[in-house]
Design a protein around this motif. Structure first.
Motif, PDB file in Angstrom:
ATOM      1  N   ALA A 115       4.913   1.275   3.623  1.00  0.00           N
ATOM      2  CA  ALA A 115       4.499   2.749   3.374  1.00  0.00           C
ATOM      3  C   ALA A 115       3.659   2.728   2.313  1.00  0.00           C
ATOM      4  CB  ALA A 115       5.863   3.339   3.223  1.00  0.00           C
ATOM      5  N   LEU A 116       3.668   1.943   1.139  1.00  0.00           N
ATOM      6  CA  LEU A 116       2.900   2.122  -0.029  1.00  0.00           C
ATOM      7  C   LEU A 116       1.234   1.610   0.365  1.00  0.00           C
ATOM      8  CD1 LEU A 116       2.858   2.613  -2.991  1.00  0.00           C
ATOM      9  CD2 LEU A 116       3.324   0.197  -3.280  1.00  0.00           C
ATOM     10  N   ALA A 117       1.457   0.666   1.286  1.00  0.00           N
ATOM     11  CA  ALA A 117       0.206   0.194   1.644  1.00  0.00           C
ATOM     12  C   ALA A 117      -0.478   1.024   2.569  1.00  0.00           C
ATOM     13  CB  ALA A 117       0.240  -1.101   2.500  1.00  0.00           C
ATOM     14  N   ALA A 118       0.052   1.985   3.405  1.00  0.00           N
ATOM     15  CA  ALA A 118      -0.357   2.794   4.194  1.00  0.00           C
ATOM     16  C   ALA A 118      -0.939   3.983   3.545  1.00  0.00           C
ATOM     17  CB  ALA A 118       0.565   3.403   5.180  1.00  0.00           C
ATOM     18  N   ALA A 119      -0.272   4.353   2.314  1.00  0.00           N
ATOM     19  CA  ALA A 119      -0.694   5.389   1.367  1.00  0.00           C
ATOM     20  C   ALA A 119      -2.129   5.091   0.891  1.00  0.00           C
ATOM     21  CB  ALA A 119       0.501   5.476   0.503  1.00  0.00           C
ATOM     22  N   GLY A 120      -2.131   3.713   0.182  1.00  0.00           N
ATOM     23  CA  GLY A 120      -3.346   3.491  -0.550  1.00  0.00           C
ATOM     24  C   GLY A 120      -4.440   3.607   0.656  1.00  0.00           C
ATOM     25  N   GLY A 121      -4.298   2.912   1.945  1.00  0.00           N
ATOM     26  CA  GLY A 121      -5.352   3.070   2.919  1.00  0.00           C
ATOM     27  C   GLY A 121      -5.719   4.371   3.145  1.00  0.00           C
ATOM     28  N   ALA A 122      -5.070   5.543   2.928  1.00  0.00           N
ATOM     29  CA  ALA A 122      -5.141   6.871   3.310  1.00  0.00           C
ATOM     30  C   ALA A 122      -5.921   7.487   2.381  1.00  0.00           C
ATOM     31  CB  ALA A 122      -3.893   7.846   3.591  1.00  0.00           C
ATOM     32  N   LEU A 123      -5.635   6.850   1.067  1.00  0.00           N
ATOM     33  CA  LEU A 123      -6.662   7.631   0.066  1.00  0.00           C
ATOM     34  C   LEU A 123      -8.019   6.856   0.093  1.00  0.00           C
ATOM     35  CD1 LEU A 123      -6.820   9.172  -2.645  1.00  0.00           C
ATOM     36  CD2 LEU A 123      -6.004   7.129  -3.711  1.00  0.00           C
ATOM     37  N   PRO A 140     -10.273   3.479   2.288  1.00  0.00           N
ATOM     38  CA  PRO A 140      -9.966   2.197   3.045  1.00  0.00           C
ATOM     39  C   PRO A 140      -9.971   1.056   2.214  1.00  0.00           C
ATOM     40  CG  PRO A 140     -11.964   3.617   3.973  1.00  0.00           C
ATOM     41  CD  PRO A 140     -11.406   4.228   2.771  1.00  0.00           C
ATOM     42  N   ALA A 141     -10.681   0.829   0.987  1.00  0.00           N
ATOM     43  CA  ALA A 141     -10.507  -0.340   0.276  1.00  0.00           C
ATOM     44  C   ALA A 141      -9.572  -0.415  -0.514  1.00  0.00           C
ATOM     45  CB  ALA A 141     -11.605  -0.192  -0.787  1.00  0.00           C
ATOM     46  N   LEU A 142      -8.218   0.634  -0.485  1.00  0.00           N
ATOM     47  CA  LEU A 142      -7.201   0.571  -1.196  1.00  0.00           C
ATOM     48  C   LEU A 142      -5.966   0.118  -0.190  1.00  0.00           C
ATOM     49  CD1 LEU A 142      -7.318   3.473  -3.704  1.00  0.00           C
ATOM     50  CD2 LEU A 142      -7.811   1.513  -4.188  1.00  0.00           C
ATOM     51  N   GLY A 143      -6.344   0.112   0.761  1.00  0.00           N
ATOM     52  CA  GLY A 143      -5.306  -0.566   2.048  1.00  0.00           C
ATOM     53  C   GLY A 143      -5.128  -1.954   1.692  1.00  0.00           C
ATOM     54  N   PHE A 144      -4.053  -2.486   2.023  1.00  0.00           N
ATOM     55  CA  PHE A 144      -3.962  -3.865   1.728  1.00  0.00           C
ATOM     56  C   PHE A 144      -2.520  -4.176   2.673  1.00  0.00           C
ATOM     57  CE2 PHE A 144      -1.137  -1.551  -1.313  1.00  0.00           C
ATOM     58  CZ  PHE A 144       0.099  -2.198  -1.313  1.00  0.00           C
ATOM     59  N   ASP A 145      -2.453  -5.524   3.001  1.00  0.00           N
ATOM     60  CA  ASP A 145      -1.436  -6.155   3.664  1.00  0.00           C
ATOM     61  C   ASP A 145      -0.184  -6.286   2.395  1.00  0.00           C
ATOM     62  OD1 ASP A 145      -2.631  -6.287   6.065  1.00  0.00           O
ATOM     63  OD2 ASP A 145      -3.533  -8.193   5.746  1.00  0.00           O
ATOM     64  N   PRO A 146       0.962  -6.025   2.795  1.00  0.00           N
ATOM     65  CA  PRO A 146       1.981  -6.037   1.926  1.00  0.00           C
ATOM     66  C   PRO A 146       2.093  -7.620   1.739  1.00  0.00           C
ATOM     67  CG  PRO A 146       2.888  -4.415   3.530  1.00  0.00           C
ATOM     68  CD  PRO A 146       1.427  -5.010   4.010  1.00  0.00           C
ATOM     69  N   PRO A 147       2.155  -7.844   0.264  1.00  0.00           N
ATOM     70  CA  PRO A 147       1.896  -9.326  -0.182  1.00  0.00           C
ATOM     71  C   PRO A 147       3.264 -10.274   0.480  1.00  0.00           C
ATOM     72  CG  PRO A 147       2.312  -7.875  -1.879  1.00  0.00           C
ATOM     73  CD  PRO A 147       2.003  -7.123  -0.848  1.00  0.00           C
ATOM     74  N   LEU A 148       4.357  -9.515   0.444  1.00  0.00           N
ATOM     75  CA  LEU A 148       5.457 -10.076   0.904  1.00  0.00           C
ATOM     76  C   LEU A 148       6.030  -9.801   2.423  1.00  0.00           C
ATOM     77  CD1 LEU A 148       7.610  -9.730  -2.204  1.00  0.00           C
ATOM     78  CD2 LEU A 148       6.308 -11.708  -1.745  1.00  0.00           C
ATOM     79  N   ALA A 149       5.213  -9.503   3.286  1.00  0.00           N
ATOM     80  CA  ALA A 149       5.313  -9.114   4.679  1.00  0.00           C
ATOM     81  C   ALA A 149       5.704 -10.374   5.257  1.00  0.00           C
ATOM     82  CB  ALA A 149       4.261  -8.453   5.385  1.00  0.00           C
ATOM     83  N   SER A 150       5.257 -11.667   4.842  1.00  0.00           N
ATOM     84  CA  SER A 150       5.417 -12.838   5.489  1.00  0.00           C
ATOM     85  C   SER A 150       6.149 -13.638   4.546  1.00  0.00           C
ATOM     86  CB  SER A 150       4.236 -13.651   5.846  1.00  0.00           C
ATOM     87  OG  SER A 150       3.666 -13.786   4.925  1.00  0.00           O
ATOM     88  N   PRO A 151       6.827 -14.899   4.891  1.00  0.00           N
ATOM     89  CA  PRO A 151       7.743 -15.869   4.185  1.00  0.00           C
ATOM     90  C   PRO A 151       7.132 -16.060   2.695  1.00  0.00           C
ATOM     91  CG  PRO A 151       8.321 -16.223   6.268  1.00  0.00           C
ATOM     92  CD  PRO A 151       7.046 -15.288   6.304  1.00  0.00           C
TER      93      PRO A 151
END
Length: 260
Positions: free
Chosen positions: A85-93, A95-106
Motif C-alpha cells: 500500500a505504501l509503494a502504491a501511494a508513492g507511485g500515485a504521487l 511514477p519515480a516514487l513507486g517501488f517494489d516493496p524491499p521485503l516482498a521476497s525472502p
C-alpha cells in the motif's frame, strides 16, 4: 479534474490520522489486545476501537481470538499489505516514487547492514513442538549466522510435530528432525535481546530473563489444535512466521530504529 481523481490513496487517508498512525506504529513492534493499545496510545477505548475498525476495514490490521481467553482478541499489523500500500501511494504521487516493496521476497542479513554484535533471540510457545522451533529454524536460516537463536516451551512435548518437520523440509529445505523440545527452565539465567512469544498462553507466563530483553508477541494459533489441523495448516503457519521473520531482520540489523 474531478475530486475523485485528486483523492489521496487509501493508505495515506488511513495512516494520516494521528491516532491511527500511532496504532500502526505500536502494532509494527508486537501484537496487542485492545486494552493494551489503549494504555500505549493514551486514548479512550471507544476511540481506539473505532480507529482499529477503520484499519481492519482497510486491510492494514487483522485480529485473532486469543487462545488464552477466547473472549479477547489480539490485533496485528499486516506488514506485507502495508508495504504494498505504501509503494502504491508513492507511485500515485509520481511514477519515480513507486517501488517494489524491499521485503516482498525472502531476504537475509546478506541484504541488510550487519548488526554490530550478534543479537540473541528466544522464541517461546507452549509445547515447543511446532511454532517456536519453526521460528528458530527460519531465523537461523535468514540471519545466516548473524544472530543467536533458540526456542523453548512452558510445557514441552516429547517430540517435534512431524508436520512441522515436514513443512520446513519441503518448503524451506531445512532439516530439524533431530531437534528435541526443551523447557524454558533450561534457559534460566541466559541473556536475550529479544524474547518473542508465539503463543497467547505462554505470553501470560512472562518468564524472567536478565538484562531486560525486548518482549514481542506474535499471536499465532497452534496448527496442531486449530480447526482443520492438517499438514496445510502447518504450511500456512510457517509462511506466517517467515513473513514476520523477514521483517524482524531489519529490526535486528538496526536495533535503534524501532522502539518497543
Amino acid at each position: 479534474m474531478e475530486l475523485s481523481d485528486q483523492a489521496a490513496p487509501a493508505f495515506v487517508r488511513l495512516a494520516a490520522h494521528p491516532v491511527r498512525w500511532r496504532l500502526l506504529r505500536e502494532l509494527a513492534t508486537s501484537d496487542y489486545r485492545v486494552r493494551e493499545l489503549v494504555e500505549r496510545v493514551g486514548q479512550p477505548q471507544n476511540l481506539v476501537s473505532y480507529h482499529l475498525r477503520l484499519l481492519r476495514k482497510g486491510g492494514l490490521v487483522a485480529a485473532r481470538r486469543s487462545s488464552f481467553d477466547a473472549r479477547d482478541s489480539y490485533y496485528h499489523l499486516d506488514l506485507e499489505r502495508c508495504a504494498h500500500a505504501l509503494a502504491a501511494a508513492g507511485g500515485a504521487l509520481h511514477p519515480a516514487l513507486g517501488f517494489d516493496p524491499p521485503l516482498a521476497s525472502p531476504t537475509s542479513f546478506s541484504s541488510q547492514a550487519a548488526p554490530a554484535s550478534r543479537p540473541a533471540v528466544l522464541f517461546t510457545c507452549t509445547g515447543n513442538s511446532a511454532r517456536s522451533p519453526i521460528a528458530e529454524a527460519l531465523l537461523l536460516h535468514r540471519a545466516g549466522g548473524q544472530a543467536e537463536v533458540t526456542s523453548a516451551g512452558s510445557h514441552p512435548k516429547q517430540h517435534l510435530h512431524p508436520h512441522a518437520v515436514r513443512a520446513l523440509a519441503e518448503h524451506y529445505g531445512l532439516d530439524i528432525a533431530d531437534r528435541r523440545p526443551r523447557h524454558l527452565n533450561t534457559l534460566a539465567g541466559r541473556r536475550f535481546d529479544y524474547v518473542i512469544s508465539l503463543c497467547d498462553k505462554v505470553r501470560e507466563i512472562r518468564p524472567d530473563f536478565p538484562g531486560h530483553p525486548r518482549r514481542v508477541h506474535w499471536s499465532i494459533p497452534d496448527p496442531a489444535t486449530a480447526a482443520g489441523a492438517d499438514y496445510p495448516a502447518f504450511i500456512r503457519t510457517a509462511a506466517d512466521i517467515d513473513t514476520r521473520i523477514r521483517y524482524l531482520l531489519s529490526q535486528l540489523a538496526r536495533p535503534g530504529e524501532v522502539q518497543p
